[in-house]
Design a protein around this motif. Structure first.
Motif, PDB file in Angstrom:
ATOM      1  N   ILE A 153       0.847  -1.200   0.000  1.00  0.00           N
ATOM      2  CA  ILE A 153       0.000   0.000   0.000  1.00  0.00           C
ATOM      3  C   ILE A 153       0.882   1.249   0.000  1.00  0.00           C
ATOM      4  O   ILE A 153       0.609   2.217  -0.705  1.00  0.00           O
ATOM      5  CB  ILE A 153      -0.949   0.014   1.223  1.00  0.00           C
ATOM      6  CG1 ILE A 153      -1.749  -1.298   1.320  1.00  0.00           C
ATOM      7  CG2 ILE A 153      -1.878   1.215   1.170  1.00  0.00           C
ATOM      8  CD1 ILE A 153      -2.760  -1.539   0.238  1.00  0.00           C
ATOM      9  N   ASN A 156      -7.109   9.261  -5.920  1.00  0.00           N
ATOM     10  CA  ASN A 156      -7.832   8.338  -5.042  1.00  0.00           C
ATOM     11  C   ASN A 156      -7.064   7.029  -4.942  1.00  0.00           C
ATOM     12  O   ASN A 156      -6.580   6.508  -5.951  1.00  0.00           O
ATOM     13  CB  ASN A 156      -9.235   8.029  -5.613  1.00  0.00           C
ATOM     14  CG  ASN A 156     -10.146   9.240  -5.574  1.00  0.00           C
ATOM     15  OD1 ASN A 156     -10.773   9.588  -6.562  1.00  0.00           O
ATOM     16  ND2 ASN A 156     -10.217   9.893  -4.441  1.00  0.00           N
ATOM     17  N   SER A 180      -4.520   8.437   3.096  1.00  0.00           N
ATOM     18  CA  SER A 180      -5.113   8.080   4.398  1.00  0.00           C
ATOM     19  C   SER A 180      -4.240   7.079   5.131  1.00  0.00           C
ATOM     20  O   SER A 180      -4.060   7.175   6.351  1.00  0.00           O
ATOM     21  CB  SER A 180      -6.503   7.458   4.214  1.00  0.00           C
ATOM     22  OG  SER A 180      -7.367   8.382   3.648  1.00  0.00           O
ATOM     23  N   HIS A 238      -7.635  17.262  -1.682  1.00  0.00           N
ATOM     24  CA  HIS A 238      -7.848  16.974  -3.108  1.00  0.00           C
ATOM     25  C   HIS A 238      -7.799  18.238  -3.951  1.00  0.00           C
ATOM     26  O   HIS A 238      -7.559  18.172  -5.150  1.00  0.00           O
ATOM     27  CB  HIS A 238      -9.185  16.260  -3.321  1.00  0.00           C
ATOM     28  CG  HIS A 238      -9.081  14.771  -3.165  1.00  0.00           C
ATOM     29  ND1 HIS A 238      -8.247  14.007  -3.953  1.00  0.00           N
ATOM     30  CD2 HIS A 238      -9.658  13.928  -2.304  1.00  0.00           C
ATOM     31  CE1 HIS A 238      -8.340  12.747  -3.589  1.00  0.00           C
ATOM     32  NE2 HIS A 238      -9.187  12.665  -2.580  1.00  0.00           N
TER      33      HIS A 238
HETATM   34  N1  ATP Z   1      -7.563  -2.257   5.231  1.00  0.00           N
HETATM   35  C1  ATP Z   1      -7.286  -2.329   3.929  1.00  0.00           C
HETATM   36  N2  ATP Z   1      -7.341  -3.518   3.278  1.00  0.00           N
HETATM   37  C2  ATP Z   1      -7.055  -3.593   1.959  1.00  0.00           C
HETATM   38  N3  ATP Z   1      -6.706  -2.536   1.202  1.00  0.00           N
HETATM   39  C3  ATP Z   1      -6.644  -1.339   1.808  1.00  0.00           C
HETATM   40  C4  ATP Z   1      -6.916  -1.168   3.189  1.00  0.00           C
HETATM   41  N4  ATP Z   1      -6.765   0.131   3.492  1.00  0.00           N
HETATM   42  C5  ATP Z   1      -6.416   0.754   2.339  1.00  0.00           C
HETATM   43  N5  ATP Z   1      -6.343  -0.135   1.328  1.00  0.00           N
HETATM   44  C6  ATP Z   1      -6.000   0.164  -0.062  1.00  0.00           C
HETATM   45  O1  ATP Z   1      -4.816   0.948  -0.039  1.00  0.00           O
HETATM   46  C7  ATP Z   1      -4.829   1.917  -1.087  1.00  0.00           C
HETATM   47  C8  ATP Z   1      -4.612   3.285  -0.475  1.00  0.00           C
HETATM   48  O2  ATP Z   1      -5.763   3.654   0.242  1.00  0.00           O
HETATM   49  P1  ATP Z   1      -5.888   5.057   0.981  1.00  0.00           P
HETATM   50  O3  ATP Z   1      -7.218   5.100   1.658  1.00  0.00           O
HETATM   51  O4  ATP Z   1      -4.688   5.255   1.821  1.00  0.00           O
HETATM   52  O5  ATP Z   1      -5.834   6.048  -0.263  1.00  0.00           O
HETATM   53  P2  ATP Z   1      -6.175   7.623  -0.357  1.00  0.00           P
HETATM   54  O6  ATP Z   1      -5.065   8.227  -1.143  1.00  0.00           O
HETATM   55  O7  ATP Z   1      -6.423   8.172   0.994  1.00  0.00           O
HETATM   56  O8  ATP Z   1      -7.481   7.598  -1.224  1.00  0.00           O
HETATM   57  P3  ATP Z   1      -8.747   8.618  -1.322  1.00  0.00           P
HETATM   58  O9  ATP Z   1      -8.228   9.882  -1.961  1.00  0.00           O
HETATM   59  O10 ATP Z   1      -9.669   7.887  -2.224  1.00  0.00           O
HETATM   60  O11 ATP Z   1      -9.306   8.831   0.060  1.00  0.00           O
HETATM   61  C9  ATP Z   1      -6.167   1.756  -1.792  1.00  0.00           C
HETATM   62  O12 ATP Z   1      -5.977   0.966  -2.939  1.00  0.00           O
HETATM   63  C10 ATP Z   1      -7.026   1.032  -0.777  1.00  0.00           C
HETATM   64  O13 ATP Z   1      -8.012   0.260  -1.422  1.00  0.00           O
END
Ligand code: ATP
Length: 268
Positions: A18, A38, A43, A197
């Motif tokens: 990740i 995204n 996060s 964003h």
């Molecule tokens: N608990 C989990 N189990 C499996 N995959 C996860 C988990 N948590 C996050 N992911 C995956 O990790 C990747 C990063 O997720 P994250 O939520 O950190 O992205 P983000 O940049 O905050 O996205 P957004 O802008 O959509 O909020 C994504 O592909 C998400 O599906």
């Protein structure tokens, strides 16, 4: 001194990478914007710095000390975290929720002191939520909930604020209000990291940007170093025009589209 120092951090979840080999730092008084498409890992990165998701490998230090050495209460005295999901299910008043931000500062069975009530009051004033103090949190609008959770994090009196899309539910006035508040706080030495964003607001308010792409840092630096048409294209697969706003002097990103023939389309 570095408030946050991450060195070659990776996070794997269920066998999937990740975050990959991230190295970055945040200094006292810095406002860092986390940007990226995204699912790029913003996060996850914030949850990791908040101590909620442990790194699979690499070294993360908060105030020079490895994060694993902190007890959760110690960490909560340093770090205020506002999650992306601001739903509040439990039936407490806004004042009670903001006061929960003081819990890390209370002794084991201690009740709130005058200082805690004053800090909660100040946090509600700073976030313009004081008029909501006696409302049940379950009755609030999405934007009001977002402000109340920011108030709770401020009541914690943290050295480091981690905010996951803190303005996503706010109208344009309060988007500016919250980002200006972050600038005031960082001006006083607090460090803030916020996933955002809106690239224009990120460029206008943040000292530095960290651009994530597929779990890696694609670019990191001052807004004008990160937000170039080339880098935006690589990260978002979108053509963009980057200019300077004549009124604000801030960098402005206009997303044109997946193809670069925007003007051609529009003027026929
Ligand atoms: N608990 C989990 N189990 C499996 N995959 C996860 C988990 N948590 C996050 N992911 C995956 O990790 C990747 C990063 O997720 P994250 O939520 O950190 O992205 P983000 O940049 O905050 O996205 P957004 O802008 O959509 O909020 C994504 O592909 C998400 O599906």
């Amino acid at each position: 001194m570095n408030i946050v120092a991450a060195e070659k951090i990776s996070i794997w979840i269920d066998g999937c990478p990740i975050l990959r080999e991230l190295s970055f730092s945040a200094q006292a008084g810095e406002f860092i914007g986390l940007i990226g498409p995204n699912g790029s890992g913003k996060s996850t990165l914030l949850r990791m710095v908040a101590g909620l998701t442990p790194p699979s490998s690499g070294q993360l230090k908060i105030l020079g000390r490895p994060i694993a050495e902190y007890k959760s209460k110690q960490l909560a005295r340093i770090i205020g975290y506002v999650p992306q999901d601001t739903s509040i299910d439990f039936d407490f008043s806004v004042r009670e929720i903001v006061l929960m931000g003081r819990h890390p500062h209370l002794s084991r069975f201690g009740s709130e002191r005058q200082l805690d009530r004053i800090m909660a009051q100040k946090a509600m004033q700073q976030t313009t939520t004081l008029h909501l103090a006696d409302r049940m949190a379950t009755t609030l609008s999405g934007g009001q909930r977002q402000m109340v959770l920011i108030a709770k994090a401020l009541a914690q009196d943290p050295q480091l604020l981690l905010l996951d899309e803190p303005i996503s539910a706010l109208d344009i006035r309060y988007q500016l209000y919250v980002l200006e508040l972050m600038r005031k706080l960082t001006g006083k030495g607090i460090t803030a990291m916020a996933a955002l964003h809106d690239l224009n607001l990120a460029a206008r308010f943040c000292d530095r940007l960290v651009l994530l792409h597929q779990g890696e840092i694609l670019s990191m630096g001052k807004p004008d170093e990160v937000l170039t048409p080339d880098i935006i294209q690589k990260a978002y697969d979108v053509h963009a025009n980057v200019s300077i706003d004549p009124l604000l002097g801030a960098l402005t990103v206009t997303a044109l589209g997946e193809r670069n023939d925007f003007t051609h389309h529009n003027f026929h």
